[in-house]
Write a protein that holds these residues in place. Structure first.
Motif, PDB file in Angstrom:
ATOM      1  N   LYS A 209       0.999   0.487  -1.009  1.00 13.89           N
ATOM      2  CA  LYS A 209       0.883   1.908  -1.365  1.00 13.89           C
ATOM      3  C   LYS A 209      -0.271   2.137  -2.345  1.00 13.89           C
ATOM      4  O   LYS A 209      -0.966   3.152  -2.277  1.00 13.89           O
ATOM      5  N   LEU A 210      -0.453   1.173  -3.250  1.00 14.87           N
ATOM      6  CA  LEU A 210      -1.554   1.271  -4.218  1.00 14.87           C
ATOM      7  C   LEU A 210      -2.899   1.276  -3.503  1.00 14.87           C
ATOM      8  O   LEU A 210      -3.759   2.128  -3.782  1.00 14.87           O
ATOM      9  N   PHE A 211      -3.087   0.337  -2.552  1.00 16.15           N
ATOM     10  CA  PHE A 211      -4.339   0.261  -1.810  1.00 16.15           C
ATOM     11  C   PHE A 211      -4.552   1.526  -0.979  1.00 16.15           C
ATOM     12  O   PHE A 211      -5.672   2.047  -0.899  1.00 16.15           O
ATOM     13  N   LEU A 212      -3.483   2.005  -0.343  1.00 16.17           N
ATOM     14  CA  LEU A 212      -3.592   3.214   0.474  1.00 16.17           C
ATOM     15  C   LEU A 212      -3.971   4.405  -0.400  1.00 16.17           C
ATOM     16  O   LEU A 212      -4.808   5.235  -0.012  1.00 16.17           O
ATOM     17  N   GLY A 213      -3.386   4.480  -1.608  1.00 21.12           N
ATOM     18  CA  GLY A 213      -3.725   5.556  -2.537  1.00 21.12           C
ATOM     19  C   GLY A 213      -5.176   5.497  -2.968  1.00 21.12           C
ATOM     20  O   GLY A 213      -5.854   6.530  -3.062  1.00 21.12           O
ATOM     21  N   LEU A 214      -5.671   4.275  -3.239  1.00 23.77           N
ATOM     22  CA  LEU A 214      -7.070   4.102  -3.634  1.00 23.77           C
ATOM     23  C   LEU A 214      -8.016   4.546  -2.520  1.00 23.77           C
ATOM     24  O   LEU A 214      -9.039   5.187  -2.774  1.00 23.77           O
ATOM     25  N   ILE A 215      -7.651   4.225  -1.273  1.00 22.44           N
ATOM     26  CA  ILE A 215      -8.483   4.603  -0.124  1.00 22.44           C
ATOM     27  C   ILE A 215      -8.480   6.117   0.059  1.00 22.44           C
ATOM     28  O   ILE A 215      -9.518   6.730   0.322  1.00 22.44           O
ATOM     29  N   GLU A 216      -7.281   6.732  -0.117  1.00 22.61           N
ATOM     30  CA  GLU A 216      -7.191   8.188   0.022  1.00 22.61           C
ATOM     31  C   GLU A 216      -7.999   8.899  -1.058  1.00 22.61           C
ATOM     32  O   GLU A 216      -8.682   9.889  -0.792  1.00 22.61           O
ATOM     33  N   ARG A 217      -7.911   8.367  -2.294  1.00 21.50           N
ATOM     34  CA  ARG A 217      -8.679   8.986  -3.391  1.00 21.50           C
ATOM     35  C   ARG A 217     -10.180   8.799  -3.196  1.00 21.50           C
ATOM     36  O   ARG A 217     -10.978   9.621  -3.630  1.00 21.50           O
ATOM     37  N   ALA A 218     -10.555   7.693  -2.563  1.00 20.19           N
ATOM     38  CA  ALA A 218     -11.978   7.460  -2.275  1.00 20.19           C
ATOM     39  C   ALA A 218     -12.451   8.261  -1.068  1.00 20.19           C
ATOM     40  O   ALA A 218     -13.642   8.230  -0.729  1.00 20.19           O
ATOM     41  N   ASP A 219     -11.492   8.968  -0.425  1.00 17.33           N
ATOM     42  CA  ASP A 219     -11.797   9.772   0.769  1.00 17.33           C
ATOM     43  C   ASP A 219     -12.486   8.911   1.842  1.00 17.33           C
ATOM     44  O   ASP A 219     -13.493   9.308   2.430  1.00 17.33           O
TER      45      ASP A 219
ATOM     46  N   PHE B  84       4.060 -14.470  -1.091  1.00 16.82           N
ATOM     47  CA  PHE B  84       3.031 -13.532  -1.567  1.00 16.82           C
ATOM     48  C   PHE B  84       3.255 -12.136  -0.988  1.00 16.82           C
ATOM     49  O   PHE B  84       3.200 -11.133  -1.707  1.00 16.82           O
ATOM     50  N   SER B  85       3.518 -12.079   0.311  1.00 14.11           N
ATOM     51  CA  SER B  85       3.716 -10.793   0.982  1.00 14.11           C
ATOM     52  C   SER B  85       4.917 -10.059   0.403  1.00 14.11           C
ATOM     53  O   SER B  85       4.875  -8.836   0.191  1.00 14.11           O
ATOM     54  N   LEU B  86       6.005 -10.802   0.134  1.00 15.26           N
ATOM     55  CA  LEU B  86       7.216 -10.192  -0.421  1.00 15.26           C
ATOM     56  C   LEU B  86       6.949  -9.587  -1.796  1.00 15.26           C
ATOM     57  O   LEU B  86       7.335  -8.444  -2.078  1.00 15.26           O
ATOM     58  N   VAL B  87       6.274 -10.343  -2.676  1.00 15.95           N
ATOM     59  CA  VAL B  87       5.977  -9.861  -4.034  1.00 15.95           C
ATOM     60  C   VAL B  87       4.992  -8.702  -3.980  1.00 15.95           C
ATOM     61  O   VAL B  87       5.162  -7.679  -4.670  1.00 15.95           O
TER      62      VAL B  87
ATOM     63  N   LEU C 246      -0.859  -4.541 -11.089  1.00 13.29           N
ATOM     64  CA  LEU C 246      -0.450  -5.941 -10.976  1.00 13.29           C
ATOM     65  C   LEU C 246      -0.694  -6.525  -9.572  1.00 13.29           C
ATOM     66  O   LEU C 246      -1.108  -7.685  -9.466  1.00 13.29           O
ATOM     67  N   PRO C 247      -0.465  -5.762  -8.479  1.00 11.77           N
ATOM     68  CA  PRO C 247      -0.758  -6.315  -7.141  1.00 11.77           C
ATOM     69  C   PRO C 247      -2.224  -6.729  -6.978  1.00 11.77           C
ATOM     70  O   PRO C 247      -2.512  -7.772  -6.393  1.00 11.77           O
ATOM     71  N   ILE C 248      -3.146  -5.910  -7.510  1.00  7.28           N
ATOM     72  CA  ILE C 248      -4.576  -6.230  -7.403  1.00  7.28           C
ATOM     73  C   ILE C 248      -4.894  -7.472  -8.231  1.00  7.28           C
ATOM     74  O   ILE C 248      -5.657  -8.350  -7.795  1.00  7.28           O
ATOM     75  N   ILE C 249      -4.294  -7.547  -9.431  1.00 12.17           N
ATOM     76  CA  ILE C 249      -4.521  -8.722 -10.293  1.00 12.17           C
ATOM     77  C   ILE C 249      -4.001  -9.986  -9.610  1.00 12.17           C
ATOM     78  O   ILE C 249      -4.661 -11.035  -9.629  1.00 12.17           O
ATOM     79  N   LEU C 250      -2.802  -9.886  -9.006  1.00 10.39           N
ATOM     80  CA  LEU C 250      -2.211 -11.039  -8.288  1.00 10.39           C
ATOM     81  C   LEU C 250      -3.114 -11.475  -7.141  1.00 10.39           C
ATOM     82  O   LEU C 250      -3.411 -12.667  -6.991  1.00 10.39           O
ATOM     83  N   PHE C 251      -3.549 -10.501  -6.336  1.00 14.22           N
ATOM     84  CA  PHE C 251      -4.427 -10.793  -5.183  1.00 14.22           C
ATOM     85  C   PHE C 251      -5.720 -11.465  -5.639  1.00 14.22           C
ATOM     86  O   PHE C 251      -6.131 -12.494  -5.095  1.00 14.22           O
TER      87      PHE C 251
END
Length: 434
Positions: free
Chosen positions: A310-320, A299-302, A5-10
């Protein structure tokens, strides 16, 4: 589905803004709707606290004060005197008129920080003169538009104040870190003009010697002192007080606003209609910035409530992805976004999302702030929505076509990109004065 949902909102907010919906109400309205659906009505209590916290941010008071200072100086006529004096100081050199525009643009940036005011002023005064002296329309428009955007990186800069607030770093440190990059960019512009004038002497001629001599005989030294002393004293009062630790950026902005009133008074340009116009323009610009800020707060609060960071950080970590690879990705995103949306929108939409990720990677946010400021500077020059191009086209003579503006800014955008890469390779350029 809910975790994305955060990515969809963005993405939804970004697309709606591209379609022309008002930024402040798109950011705030859509975020509030999502917040109510996901977090129930309790979301409003959290939002009220966040907005109140933003209102209590003392640093943000510098925004209307710096805007007031810039618009007041535009009305004072100091820019006209500076340009005339510098043109005759460098006029005997090939490309001297263009060099004078760059230097005056840098001085106006250090004393106003308002891109629109600087571009319009220099476009009205310099562009007809440059064309009359035989300068090519591409070089003339490119020099004026790019010099006018120096207010984005040379302190005191409104964008640095906003970046300091969003990144949660001291604005005074950002100002200090921006000094060497700002001066370095000016030097790069001047070097390009010198080389261009040697390669194409017919497109960047020197002024006639007789005209330069006649001006010098009229008391050149006295005119030089009058033109430089007042702006220099204002720059010294604003930046000197910050760098010496005497005043905070907000207090220094107050000093600058008062100094701009005194300078306009000394030029006998301070009248009630001028004061009303300056206050009206300041109110309009400041209201726009703060309405977007309130929307960005929602926007920042939601976004963080949905654990988007955390979602973006996880995606970056998985992408190494390495820190430098992520930095490259962010810089490309900001650069491309600058083609379509305003720098204020980028600061309040993209930067709050990526800032926690830079913190998690252990990257210096002062350095990131300067890289973003230089990158955002290009957003004023890149078509189709380069605001500096709109400002300049609005005051340009009829013979100057839009194609001249677009072709003229290409070398300067490439210089800015090259300089941005230089700052990435040599990050110590931003920390020498800290």
């Amino acid at each position: 589905m809910i975790e994305y949902l955060p990515i969809i909102l963005f993405a939804t907010i970004f697309v709606l803004i591209l379609f022309g919906f008002p930024v402040a109400f798109t950011l705030g309205g859509l975020s509030v709707l999502v917040g109510i659906v996901v977090f129930d009505v309790d979301f409003f209590y959290l939002l009220a606290l966040r907005v109140y916290g933003t209102m209590q941010n003392f640093v943000l008071l510098a925004v209307p004060l710096f805007v007031f200072m810039g618009i007041m100086l535009e009305k004072s006529g100091i820019a006209e005197r500076l340009l005339e004096t510098m043109a005759l100081l460098f006029g005997r050199f090939r490309g001297g008129l263009a060099i004078s525009v760059v230097i005056v643009g840098a001085m106006l940036a250090a004393s106003t920080g308002i891109v629109g005011a600087t571009v319009v002023t220099m476009g009205l005064i310099s562009l007809p003169t440059m064309l009359k002296r035989g300068y090519g329309p591409r070089l003339s428009t490119g020099v004026i538009a790019s010099s006018g955007t120096l207010g984005q990186i040379i302190p005191p800069s409104v964008v640095l104040v906003l970046l300091g607030s969003v990144l949660n770093v001291p604005v005074g440190d950002l100002f200090l870190a921006a000094v060497i990059p700002g001066v370095g960019l000016v030097v790069c512009y001047v070097l390009y003009i010198v080389i261009y004038a040697q390669v194409f002497p017919g497109r960047a001629p020197a002024m006639p010697k007789a005209e330069v001599s006649a001006f010098r005989e009229r008391g050149f030294s006295g005119e030089l002192v009058k033109s430089f002393v007042f702006p220099f004293l204002l720059i010294l009062a604003v930046l000197g007080s910050i760098f010496a630790g005497i005043a905070s950026p907000t207090e220094a902005a107050g000093v600058g606003a008062f100094g701009a009133i005194l300078l306009t008074l000394s030029q006998r340009k301070l009248t009630m209609p001028v004061l009303k116009e300056v206050m009206r323009e300041t109110t309009l610009l400041t209201s726009m910035v703060f309405m977007i800020l309130v929307g960005a707060t929602a926007f920042s609060l939601v976004f963080r409530g949905l654990e988007g960071d955390k979602l973006f950080l996880g995606l970056i970590e998985r992408a190494d992805m390495s820190p430098y690879a992520f930095l490259f990705l962010v810089m490309v995103l900001v650069f491309v976004a600058g083609f379509f949306i305003d720098f204020i929108e980028i600061v309040f939409i993209i930067v709050p999302v990526v800032a926690p990720l830079f913190v998690a990677m252990g990257i210096d946010l002062i350095w990131i702030g300067i890289l973003l400021a230089v990158n955002l500077q290009t957003s004023f020059l890149t078509p189709p929505f380069g605001f500096a191009l709109f400002y300049l086209k609005g005051v340009a003579p009829p013979e100057v076509k839009t194609s001249h503006l677009y072709q003229g800014i290409i070398p300067f955008v490439l210089i800015q990109i090259a300089f941005l890469i230089l700052l990435v390779i040599f990050p110590e350029m931003t920390s020498m004065l800290l």
